[in-house]
Design an enzyme around this catalytic site. Sequence first.
Site, PDB file in Angstrom:
ATOM      1  N   ARG A   1     -24.647 -27.244  24.300  1.00 32.52           N
ATOM      2  CA  ARG A   1     -26.098 -27.092  24.358  1.00 32.52           C
ATOM      3  C   ARG A   1     -26.416 -25.813  25.081  1.00 32.52           C
ATOM      4  O   ARG A   1     -25.528 -25.174  25.673  1.00 32.52           O
ATOM      5  CB  ARG A   1     -26.733 -28.286  25.100  1.00 32.52           C
ATOM      6  CG  ARG A   1     -26.213 -28.434  26.533  1.00 32.52           C
ATOM      7  CD  ARG A   1     -27.069 -29.324  27.384  1.00 32.52           C
ATOM      8  NE  ARG A   1     -26.482 -29.582  28.699  1.00 32.52           N
ATOM      9  CZ  ARG A   1     -26.501 -28.762  29.737  1.00 32.52           C
ATOM     10  NH1 ARG A   1     -27.065 -27.571  29.631  1.00 32.52           N
ATOM     11  NH2 ARG A   1     -25.947 -29.097  30.895  1.00 32.52           N
TER      12      ARG A   1
ATOM     13  N   GLY B   1     -28.273 -23.758  28.219  1.00 33.50           N
ATOM     14  CA  GLY B   1     -28.555 -24.067  29.608  1.00 33.50           C
ATOM     15  C   GLY B   1     -27.347 -24.070  30.523  1.00 33.50           C
ATOM     16  O   GLY B   1     -26.207 -24.015  30.086  1.00 33.50           O
TER      17      GLY B   1
ATOM     18  N   HIS C   1     -26.523 -35.763  35.218  1.00 36.40           N
ATOM     19  CA  HIS C   1     -26.978 -36.945  34.493  1.00 36.40           C
ATOM     20  C   HIS C   1     -26.428 -38.169  35.214  1.00 36.40           C
ATOM     21  O   HIS C   1     -25.259 -38.177  35.638  1.00 36.40           O
ATOM     22  CB  HIS C   1     -26.480 -36.946  33.051  1.00 36.40           C
ATOM     23  CG  HIS C   1     -26.948 -35.766  32.256  1.00 36.40           C
ATOM     24  ND1 HIS C   1     -28.282 -35.435  32.147  1.00 36.40           N
ATOM     25  CD2 HIS C   1     -26.263 -34.845  31.531  1.00 36.40           C
ATOM     26  CE1 HIS C   1     -28.395 -34.358  31.393  1.00 36.40           C
ATOM     27  NE2 HIS C   1     -27.189 -33.977  31.015  1.00 36.40           N
TER      28      HIS C   1
ATOM     29  N   ILE D   1     -34.455 -29.835  29.510  1.00 42.67           N
ATOM     30  CA  ILE D   1     -34.264 -29.760  28.064  1.00 42.67           C
ATOM     31  C   ILE D   1     -33.157 -28.764  27.763  1.00 42.67           C
ATOM     32  O   ILE D   1     -33.154 -27.642  28.279  1.00 42.67           O
ATOM     33  CB  ILE D   1     -35.571 -29.337  27.356  1.00 42.67           C
ATOM     34  CG1 ILE D   1     -36.626 -30.433  27.500  1.00 42.67           C
ATOM     35  CG2 ILE D   1     -35.320 -29.021  25.881  1.00 42.67           C
ATOM     36  CD1 ILE D   1     -37.990 -30.068  26.915  1.00 42.67           C
TER      37      ILE D   1
ATOM     38  N   GLY E   1     -30.669 -32.611  23.775  1.00 43.39           N
ATOM     39  CA  GLY E   1     -32.103 -32.870  23.834  1.00 43.39           C
ATOM     40  C   GLY E   1     -32.668 -32.801  25.229  1.00 43.39           C
ATOM     41  O   GLY E   1     -32.784 -31.721  25.808  1.00 43.39           O
TER      42      GLY E   1
ATOM     43  N   ALA F   1     -33.393 -34.787  29.325  1.00 45.58           N
ATOM     44  CA  ALA F   1     -33.037 -35.749  30.372  1.00 45.58           C
ATOM     45  C   ALA F   1     -34.245 -35.890  31.287  1.00 45.58           C
ATOM     46  O   ALA F   1     -34.655 -34.935  31.950  1.00 45.58           O
ATOM     47  CB  ALA F   1     -31.821 -35.269  31.162  1.00 45.58           C
TER      48      ALA F   1
ATOM     49  N   CYS G   1     -29.877 -26.273  36.452  1.00 49.62           N
ATOM     50  CA  CYS G   1     -30.257 -25.416  35.323  1.00 49.62           C
ATOM     51  C   CYS G   1     -30.187 -23.929  35.658  1.00 49.62           C
ATOM     52  O   CYS G   1     -30.773 -23.093  34.965  1.00 49.62           O
ATOM     53  CB  CYS G   1     -31.656 -25.779  34.804  1.00 49.62           C
ATOM     54  SG  CYS G   1     -31.814 -27.505  34.320  1.00 49.62           S
TER      55      CYS G   1
END
Length: 242
Positions: free
Chosen positions: A95, A97, A102, A165, A177, A179, A195
């Site tokens: 992804r 980023g 998580h 995102i 997608g 979190a 991030c």
Amino acid sequence: MSGAPLRVVLLGPVPYAEALRVQERCVAAARAARSPTPAPGGPAVRGGPRAVPAESVVLSEPAHPVYTWGLRGAPDAAAAATLRARGAGLVAARRGGHITFHGPGQLLAFPVLDLRRRRLPVRGYVAGLEALVLRLCRRLGLGAARALPPPFTGIWMGDSKLCAIGVHCGNYITSHGLALNCCTDLTWFDHIIPCGLEGKGVTSLSRELGQHITVDHVLEPFLDSFQEVFDCALVFSDDPAD
């Protein structure tokens, strides 16, 4: 696209890696739905005897703490060892980023959408994800939530990120997608630069609303918002091959 069916796969609390595996099955199903003939042993195409929606959204709550990073770099060996020592897993994700966290109390949503069918550019898709979380926040009474221009992708309360995102798009099919921190233990973010944004904080729905907000609490308003933003009819499934 009005009212097009979209499959909702509710996993509940599962390891992050399990959510990724289910996501990949949904991606394969979305690709197969484009083909005039299904691959041997693959899911049926739309209109066939076992026709399934071409698009999906996989919803889960990470069962265990894990740090993940996108295409912009992994933690170095020393940092990785420190994070593991704290009891967290480490997973590379395809992804966009930087590194993020998580864990329990967080809603993970992996939409698998066909952007070519939707005539939607990637930036427009990311804006759609932001719009749906803003709708959710309005439903919950967080009128101050806002989206900011890049590089501050996601949803913010002041200088604290509420929802991260990070997406991937291959052959117009999306994965990964968002979190959304519901009742997440935010101290896990203290050990990283979330991030990759220096000087920014992290928050949760529970902190902002002053009450315990679980993932289960937000599922219904989240799906209502998803349905409105992405103009789809929801079909619930326990398995991406159903």
